[in-house]
Design an enzyme around this catalytic site. Structure first.
Site: not given
Ligand code: OSB
Ligand code: MG
Length: 368
Positions: A163, A188, A213, A238, A262
C-alpha cells in the site's frame, strides 16, 4: 432452483495483525455468510464483503443486511430461478449495493453448481487447476514492510502488493527494491493521489512495478487516462470498476491497462465473468482482488481466478494470512506459491460450523 430458506450469519473476527491503509485501519473484520437452502436440503454459500464502515465503498455490513433481508431476497420470491445468471436481471430494480447483491448471487451459483454436481470453477469456464498466490503488505513503516515481505516470500508467495500514499512511496519503494530488486511487486494507492501529484507518480516508473492500482479518485476515468499517457507503469483500476460498463469505458478511454476484479465490488460472479470475457478478448489482463475475506469468499475467488484471463497473480492468499482459524474446511492453503482450485461440486469447501458459531454475532432467517 427451489429455495426453501436463506440464512444470514453476521460474524466478527480479529485480524492477526492490523491492516493499515491511508484511509484507515482494519483490526477486526465483520462479514456476512449467506446460506441458501433448497427444498432438497442442499445448501449454497456466499459471503457479503462490505466492511463495518464505508471506507472502501459506500456499503456496510448493516446496509448489506438491510438490502438482503428487506429488498433483495424478497425479490427472489417473485420468480423461480432456473440459473444464477438470471439473478442480476432481477436485481436491476435495485441500484448499486453490489456487495449485498453478490452475497446472495454467489450463494446461488454455489447451490446451482452443487445441484449440477459440477465444480463452480468448471461451470464458470475455468482452465486451470491451481493459481499463483499473491499477498498484500499493509503497514506503516519500511522496516515492518520488509519483515513481512521476508516472511511471505518464505511462505512461497509469488508476488507482493504494498500500500502506498504520498507519505510512503518513493523512499519506501526504493528501500524495498534495494533488498528485492527482482521481486514481482505492485503498489495500491486506494485513491491517495490527484493529478497534481503527476511528477511523484512518474517517479515511481523507475521501480519496475507490475502495476499501480487506483492512484486517483474512483470517478476520475478521464484523469486516469491522462496519467496513463504520462507514466510507463501500467495503471490498474479497482474502486473505479463497479459495472461492466465502467470496465468498457476505462479500457476504451485508456484509463487503465489492467483491471482488478472483485466479485463483491461488481455485484456478483455473472458480472465479474462478463468483465473477464470482455478483457480477455481484448488482451487486457485481469487479476483477482482481495477484501480481507473469510473462506467462503476466498473459495469463490478461486473459482473465478481459474479463468484464462487472470494472467497476473491476484490477492489470493491462504486463510492464515488474516485468520487464526477460518470458517471453512479445509482452509485455503498456499503450497509452492500456488493455491489449488477444488474439483468437488460447488465451491468445493464446507462450512466449519463450530468455528462459525464461535464468531457469530447475529443471525437472521428468511423462509420462502
Ligand atoms: O484496495 O485492494 C484493495 C482490502 C480491503 C479493501 C480494499 C483492498 C484490500 C486489499 C486486499 O488490498 C487485501 C486482501 O488480500 O484481502
Ligand atoms: Mg485496491
Amino acid at each position: 432452483m427451489k429455495i426453501a430458506s436463506v440464512q444470514l450469519y453476521v460474524i466478527k473476527m480479529p485480524l492477526k495483525s492490523p491492516f493499515l491503509t491511508h484511509l484507515g485501519t482494519v483490526s477486526e473484520r465483520e462479514g456476512i455468510i449467506v446460506e441458501v437452502r433448497d427444498r432438497d436440503g442442499v445448501s449454497g454459500y456466499g459471503e457479503g464483503v462490505a466492511f463495518s464502515t464505508p471506507w472502501y465503498t459506500e456499503e456496510t455490513v448493516q446496509t448489506s443486511m438491510h438490502m438482503l433481508a428487506d429488498l433483495l431476497i424478497p425479490l427472489l420470491k417473485k420468480q423461480p430461478i432456473e440459473h444464477p445468471s438470471q439473478v442480476a436481471e432481477q436485481f436491476k430494480a435495485i441500484r448499486r449495493n453490489n456487495m449485498a447483491k453478490a452475497a446472495i448471487e454467489t450463494a446461488l451459483w454455489d447451490l446451482y453448481a452443487k445441484r449440477k454436481q459440477q465444480p463452480l470453477a468448471k461451470l464458470l469456464g475455468a482452465t486451470r487447476s491451481s493459481i499463483p498466490s499473491g499477498v498484500v503488505v499493509a503497514t506503516d513503516t519500511t522496516a515492518k514492510a520488509l519483515a513481512q515481505i521476508e516472511t511471505y516470500l518464505q511462505e512461497g508467495y509469488q508476488r507482493i502488493k504494498v500500500k502506498i500514499h504520498p507519505g510512503q512511496d518513493i523512499a519506501f519503494l526504493k528501500e524495498i527494491r534495494r533488498h528485492y530488486p527482482d521481486l514481482p511487486m505492485m503498489a495500491d494507492a486506494n485513491s491517495a493521489y490527484t493529478l497534481k501529484d503527476k511528477d511523484r507518480l512518474k517517479a515511481l516508473d523507475e521501480f519496475n512495478l507490475l502495476l499501480i492500482e487506483q492512484p486517483l479518485a474512483y470517478d476520475d476515468l478521464i484523469e486516469h487516462a491522462e496519467l496513463q499517457r504520462e507514466i510507463k507503469t501500467p495503471i490498474c483500476l479497482d474502486e473505479s470498476i463497479i459495472t461492466f460498463e465502467d470496465a468498457r469505458k476505462a479500457v476504451e478511454f485508456g484509463s487503465c491497462k489492467v483491471i482488478n476484479l472483485k466479485i463483491g465490488r461488481v455485484g456478483g460472479l455473472s458480472e465479474a465473468k462478463r468483465i473477464h470475457d470482455y478483457c480477455y478478448e481484448r488482451n487486457v489482463p485481469v487479476w483477482c482482488g482481495g477484501m480481507i475475506e473469510f473462506g467462503v469468499s476466498r473459495a469463490h475467488n478461486l473459482a473465478l481466478a481459474a479463468l484464462p484471463g487472470f494472467s497476473i497473480p491476484g490477492d489470493i492468499s491462504g486463510s492464515n494470512r488474516f485468520w487464526d482459524e477460518d470458517i471453512i474446511l479445509p482452509e485455503v492453503t498456499v503450497k509452492n506459491g500456488m493455491v489449488y482450485v477444488p474439483d468437488e461440486p460447488g465451491i468445493g469447501f464446507s462450512l466449519n460450523v463450530k468455528r462459525l458459531k464461535e464468531v457469530m454475532i447475529a443471525k437472521k432467517e428468511l423462509v420462502f
